[in-house]
Write a protein that holds these residues in place. Sequence first.
Motif, PDB file in Angstrom:
ATOM      1  N   LEU A  76       0.839  -1.185   0.000  1.00 56.60           N
ATOM      2  CA  LEU A  76       0.000   0.000   0.000  1.00 56.60           C
ATOM      3  C   LEU A  76       0.882   1.245   0.000  1.00 56.60           C
ATOM      4  N   CYS A  77       0.643   2.120  -0.951  1.00 56.89           N
ATOM      5  CA  CYS A  77       1.362   3.368  -1.097  1.00 56.89           C
ATOM      6  C   CYS A  77       0.333   4.476  -0.900  1.00 56.89           C
ATOM      7  N   TYR A  78       0.566   5.377   0.033  1.00 60.64           N
ATOM      8  CA  TYR A  78      -0.512   6.301   0.407  1.00 60.64           C
ATOM      9  C   TYR A  78       0.025   7.656   0.836  1.00 60.64           C
ATOM     10  N   ARG A  79      -0.872   8.637   0.818  1.00 60.09           N
ATOM     11  CA  ARG A  79      -0.563   9.972   1.294  1.00 60.09           C
ATOM     12  C   ARG A  79      -0.914  10.044   2.777  1.00 60.09           C
ATOM     13  N   ALA A  80       0.115  10.068   3.612  1.00 59.46           N
ATOM     14  CA  ALA A  80      -0.111  10.072   5.053  1.00 59.46           C
ATOM     15  C   ALA A  80      -0.894  11.296   5.506  1.00 59.46           C
ATOM     16  N   ASP A  81      -0.782  12.398   4.746  1.00 61.29           N
ATOM     17  CA  ASP A  81      -1.496  13.622   5.116  1.00 61.29           C
ATOM     18  C   ASP A  81      -2.935  13.646   4.632  1.00 61.29           C
ATOM     19  N   LEU A  82      -3.334  12.641   3.849  1.00 61.05           N
ATOM     20  CA  LEU A  82      -4.692  12.617   3.300  1.00 61.05           C
ATOM     21  C   LEU A  82      -5.537  11.455   3.815  1.00 61.05           C
ATOM     22  N   VAL A  83      -4.968  10.599   4.654  1.00 55.07           N
ATOM     23  CA  VAL A  83      -5.736   9.496   5.239  1.00 55.07           C
ATOM     24  C   VAL A  83      -5.857   9.733   6.736  1.00 55.07           C
ATOM     25  N   SER A  84      -6.999   9.363   7.292  1.00 56.24           N
ATOM     26  CA  SER A  84      -7.238   9.636   8.714  1.00 56.24           C
ATOM     27  C   SER A  84      -6.507   8.652   9.624  1.00 56.24           C
ATOM     28  N   GLY A  85      -6.135   7.509   9.083  1.00 56.11           N
ATOM     29  CA  GLY A  85      -5.375   6.521   9.843  1.00 56.11           C
ATOM     30  C   GLY A  85      -4.506   5.745   8.892  1.00 56.11           C
ATOM     31  N   ALA A  86      -3.305   5.393   9.323  1.00 58.30           N
ATOM     32  CA  ALA A  86      -2.387   4.685   8.435  1.00 58.30           C
ATOM     33  C   ALA A  86      -2.960   3.334   8.049  1.00 58.30           C
ATOM     34  N   PRO A  87      -3.077   3.028   6.739  1.00 59.50           N
ATOM     35  CA  PRO A  87      -3.574   1.722   6.322  1.00 59.50           C
ATOM     36  C   PRO A  87      -2.573   0.629   6.679  1.00 59.50           C
ATOM     37  N   GLY A  88      -3.084  -0.561   6.981  1.00 60.00           N
ATOM     38  CA  GLY A  88      -2.184  -1.650   7.346  1.00 60.00           C
ATOM     39  C   GLY A  88      -2.691  -3.014   6.941  1.00 60.00           C
ATOM     40  N   SER A  89      -3.799  -3.037   6.164  1.00 58.97           N
ATOM     41  CA  SER A  89      -4.418  -4.298   5.773  1.00 58.97           C
ATOM     42  C   SER A  89      -4.881  -4.204   4.332  1.00 58.97           C
ATOM     43  N   ASP A 125      -1.457   0.906 -13.387  1.00 56.32           N
ATOM     44  CA  ASP A 125      -0.181   0.210 -13.185  1.00 56.32           C
ATOM     45  C   ASP A 125       1.019   1.117 -13.425  1.00 56.32           C
ATOM     46  N   THR A 126       0.799   2.325 -13.925  1.00 58.27           N
ATOM     47  CA  THR A 126       1.931   3.128 -14.366  1.00 58.27           C
ATOM     48  C   THR A 126       1.958   4.562 -13.845  1.00 58.27           C
ATOM     49  N   THR A 127       0.803   5.165 -13.570  1.00 54.44           N
ATOM     50  CA  THR A 127       0.798   6.585 -13.179  1.00 54.44           C
ATOM     51  C   THR A 127       0.198   6.817 -11.803  1.00 54.44           C
ATOM     52  N   PHE A 128      -0.023   5.741 -11.032  1.00 58.57           N
ATOM     53  CA  PHE A 128      -0.684   5.910  -9.738  1.00 58.57           C
ATOM     54  C   PHE A 128       0.099   6.822  -8.803  1.00 58.57           C
ATOM     55  N   TYR A 129       1.423   6.765  -8.888  1.00 58.83           N
ATOM     56  CA  TYR A 129       2.208   7.611  -7.985  1.00 58.83           C
ATOM     57  C   TYR A 129       2.009   9.086  -8.317  1.00 58.83           C
ATOM     58  N   SER A 130       1.776   9.401  -9.599  1.00 56.09           N
ATOM     59  CA  SER A 130       1.480  10.783  -9.982  1.00 56.09           C
ATOM     60  C   SER A 130       0.144  11.231  -9.404  1.00 56.09           C
ATOM     61  N   LYS A 131      -0.803  10.313  -9.364  1.00 55.69           N
ATOM     62  CA  LYS A 131      -2.105  10.633  -8.766  1.00 55.69           C
ATOM     63  C   LYS A 131      -1.962  10.901  -7.269  1.00 55.69           C
ATOM     64  N   LEU A 132      -1.042  10.188  -6.627  1.00 58.33           N
ATOM     65  CA  LEU A 132      -0.781  10.452  -5.215  1.00 58.33           C
ATOM     66  C   LEU A 132      -0.132  11.830  -5.042  1.00 58.33           C
ATOM     67  N   VAL A 133       0.817  12.140  -5.881  1.00 63.57           N
ATOM     68  CA  VAL A 133       1.511  13.425  -5.782  1.00 63.57           C
ATOM     69  C   VAL A 133       0.527  14.578  -5.948  1.00 63.57           C
ATOM     70  N   SER A 134      -0.384  14.443  -6.913  1.00 65.60           N
ATOM     71  CA  SER A 134      -1.349  15.519  -7.171  1.00 65.60           C
ATOM     72  C   SER A 134      -2.475  15.564  -6.143  1.00 65.60           C
ATOM     73  N   GLY A 135      -2.684  14.448  -5.418  1.00 65.31           N
ATOM     74  CA  GLY A 135      -3.772  14.381  -4.449  1.00 65.31           C
ATOM     75  C   GLY A 135      -5.048  13.810  -5.031  1.00 65.31           C
ATOM     76  N   GLU A 136      -5.029  13.463  -6.331  1.00 62.09           N
ATOM     77  CA  GLU A 136      -6.213  12.843  -6.934  1.00 62.09           C
ATOM     78  C   GLU A 136      -6.502  11.509  -6.276  1.00 62.09           C
ATOM     79  N   ALA A 137      -5.447  10.778  -5.909  1.00 62.09           N
ATOM     80  CA  ALA A 137      -5.570   9.526  -5.171  1.00 62.09           C
ATOM     81  C   ALA A 137      -4.940   9.714  -3.802  1.00 62.09           C
ATOM     82  N   ALA A 138      -5.452   8.957  -2.824  1.00 66.01           N
ATOM     83  CA  ALA A 138      -4.893   9.020  -1.471  1.00 66.01           C
ATOM     84  C   ALA A 138      -4.311   7.681  -1.047  1.00 66.01           C
ATOM     85  N   LEU A 139      -4.760   6.590  -1.700  1.00 65.69           N
ATOM     86  CA  LEU A 139      -4.308   5.244  -1.356  1.00 65.69           C
ATOM     87  C   LEU A 139      -4.201   4.435  -2.635  1.00 65.69           C
ATOM     88  N   THR A 140      -3.045   3.781  -2.841  1.00 60.89           N
ATOM     89  CA  THR A 140      -2.853   2.999  -4.060  1.00 60.89           C
ATOM     90  C   THR A 140      -2.224   1.643  -3.759  1.00 60.89           C
TER      91      THR A 140
END
Length: 352
Positions: free
Chosen positions: A138-151, A214-229
């Motif tokens: 799981l690759c995620y934006r720690a500042d955009l999730v209310s609790g760290a994912p772990g499952s 499979d290829t641009t998810f990290y860009s979505k995290l950087v932009s904030g479009e995605a919060a968890l990938t």
Amino acid sequence: MNKLNVLTLAACVSAALTMAAPLSAPAADKIVISNWDGYMPEDLLSNFEKATGIQAEHAVHATNEEIMGKVVASGGRGYDVLFVSSPFAEALKQLQLAAPIDHSLIPNLRNLYAEAGQLGYDPGNTFSVPYAWGTTGLCYRADLVSGAPGSWEDLLSPQADLRGKVTMLSTDRWLMAAGLLSLGYSVNEKDAARINEAGDLLIEAKRHLLSYDDTTFYSKLVSGEAALTHAWDGWCNYGIAENADIEYVIPREGTDLWVDTMVIVAGSENREAAHRFIDYVLNAEVGAWVASNILYKVPNKAAMDALDPALFTQFPNLAMKPADLLRQEQLRDLGETQKAYTRMVTKILSSR
């Protein structure tokens, strides 16, 4: 896996890679290498030729499936060394398309961790040599999730504020692995009922996704479009390189250990030169380039020992020890069961 080179090498390693004096080789010596784009130093082949006198042509494949189709169709002719993920290396062996590895021709095997010779699909590196390895998590934006994912459940059934901000990998083995692991099953599961159960779970999970990516998810995290990938560790590092709020975690249910390998094709007409290429790739400086630029762990101890310690601070998953990697389940060739995975993934992706 597709690969992407996202960083510029801070210091040129060309001099180090060409320090060996040229060795005599017949002018006819030429090998063809097929690899993912950006997955090795751009000047590696030219430096290899300077050091050995052996010409090397670089062919690019986008996926494991693409190069497998070409090699199977040609009976292994036209290629000498393939970079493929471990289940595909194992399949090449089963199809008698992988040549045996002559360790006497690859002295730089000594640079590898001992664990690199303990991989279940090829103990002792008899038909393949590992190039890079890692995990999926799981690759995620720690500042955009209310609790760290772990499952894996955090991915498949996200909390309300994350719905529509989650992406998953669509490649057969890794998409199915998320569902199988969340149910406590093997990433190499062959039981039809369990495969169907995981498929149903993934179809339900699709309702909460932003996209399969499979290829641009990290860009979505950087932009904030995605919060968890759903991510391969090295690709998560591409995001971390741009935003320090991005973090990577292996779910508590466990994950897969993937390995990208080098295989000499049985149809190679110049196996000795192919061995010399693999030996050159195992040079510590080449391995250090890979880890520094691709941001994936390599099974080359000499290379990892040469890395700037600051990299391990910036990208914590690079510091994962080989023994810890081997505690994860290694991806294996599924044989005929692969068809069931492919059918299921097709059903998942086409579902509404």
